[in-house]
Write an enzyme that holds these catalytic residues in place. Structure first.
Site, PDB file in Angstrom:
ATOM      1  N   SER A  44      77.694  57.867  77.034  1.00 10.12           N
ATOM      2  CA  SER A  44      78.301  56.953  77.998  1.00 10.12           C
ATOM      3  C   SER A  44      77.445  55.747  78.324  1.00 10.12           C
ATOM      4  CB  SER A  44      78.632  57.700  79.292  1.00 10.12           C
ATOM      5  OG  SER A  44      79.579  58.695  79.049  1.00 10.12           O
TER       6      SER A  44
ATOM      7  N   HIS B 143      74.697  54.944  83.377  1.00 11.02           N
ATOM      8  CA  HIS B 143      75.902  54.110  83.285  1.00 11.02           C
ATOM      9  C   HIS B 143      75.585  52.671  83.673  1.00 11.02           C
ATOM     10  CE1 HIS B 143      78.951  57.673  83.812  1.00 11.02           C
ATOM     11  NE2 HIS B 143      78.141  57.826  82.783  1.00 11.02           N
TER      12      HIS B 143
END
Length: 321
Positions: free
Chosen positions: A219, A277
């Protein structure tokens, strides 16, 4: 667009937490003692060195690809001419696979290799004899003895099938856009660098807060891809896969994701690695805005050095033959 599969953070409070996304961690996988910022020196050097090597390799790879493109074009013309002379084969599986492969965009072909690598690592998690190796090398943790290599290997690592499927779906969805912007070679360099950089940001935040624990997943790198595309095309329309009737702009989607991860980081949510992230998103925004100009468009001296090296090597080979 389906919601990004998050980089799964595996936290512990004396004992590791368990969920469907987490691998079966053993107590021995954790180091209870606090870490100092000095422990981040090697990961920092690795991040800088890996990023430099990734973009240098991509520049040389692009140079070699351009050199061989004409010969490939001639070979393809010859192959097409030979195929026309042969009688058609009905039900030829290989020809059907080739036809499907040729129907894909350059971006889809490029991320196909990334998806395959993630699938292989996912299968490795299902092999009991590899569990200890997977925990040590395919999860990133600033409290681990292995600090550098897991920063890149964990980018290809998913324990949960849903986690992997969600991440790979987002990567596949944005592949055509990002590769058309950057090209195959530059995209791969940026993707791999984003994975390492997001892990370093995660290391830093875990060290700063004292909340240690391993993380895994693509991610961080995928957030860089998503952020780059949404920054470059903020008015593009996106939708959630299961709710296609609700659309929103790419710019608003990026703002919402960054706000959610910022809240998660500030409030200490530990199910996702929000720092990774945000690190990936920050790198994606910076690279598409400034990095492309600063790094990729200044690759000419390196390519020139490589060209001269190739000429000297071919000259020595010609003299000795």
């Amino acid at each position: 667009m389906e919601e990004t599969g998050s980089k799964n953070a595996l936290s512990h409070d004396g004992r590791p937490q368990r969920s469907s996304l987490t691998p079966p961690l053993e107590e021995t996988a954790f180091v209870a003692s606090s870490r100092s910022y000095r422990q981040l020196f090697k990961p920092f050097l690795f991040t800088v060195g890996f990023t430099g090597c990734a973009f240098s390799t991509a520049a040389i790879w692009q140079y070699e690809s351009l050199k061989s493109r004409m010969q490939t074009y001639v070979d393809e013309l010859r192959a097409d001419w030979m195929d026309k002379l042969k009688p058609p084969k009905h039900g030829d599986l290989r020809k059907q696979v080739n036809r499907w492969w040729n129907s894909l965009s350059e971006g889809q072909k490029t991320v196909g290799g990334i998806i395959f690598a993630n699938a292989i690592v996912f299968c490795m998690w299902r092999t009991p004899s590899l569990q200890r190796t997977m925990i040590h090398y395919f999860t990133s943790n600033p409290a681990s003895k292995k600090l550098c290599l897991p920063m890149i290997l964990s980018t290809f690592s998913h324990f949960s099938f849903f986690h992997m499927a969600a991440n790979m779906y987002v990567l596949w969805s944005f592949s055509s856009s990002i590769v058309s912007m950057l090209g195959r070679e530059q995209f791969l360099a940026a993707y791999l660098s984003a994975g390492v950089i997001s892990n370093f940001v995660s290391y830093f935040c875990k060290t700063a807060t004292g909340r240690f624990g391993p993380s895994l997943g693509a991610s961080g790198a995928i957030m860089a891809v998503l952020a780059a595309v949404c920054t470059k095309m903020p008015e593009a329309k996106l939708a959630i896969i299961f709710l296609p009737m609700f659309t929103f702009t790419a710019g608003n989607a990026l703002k919402a994701i960054i706000a959610l991860d910022t809240a998660g980081l500030v409030l200490g949510w530990r199910f996702f690695d929000h720092a990774a992230h945000l690190g990936g998103a920050a790198f994606g925004i910076w690279y598409i805005t400034y990095g492309h100009e600063l790094i990729w468009k200044n690759r000419e001296p390196l390519v020139k050095m490589w060209h001269e090296f190739r000429l000297r090597r071919s000259g020595r080979g010609g003299g000795s033959s």
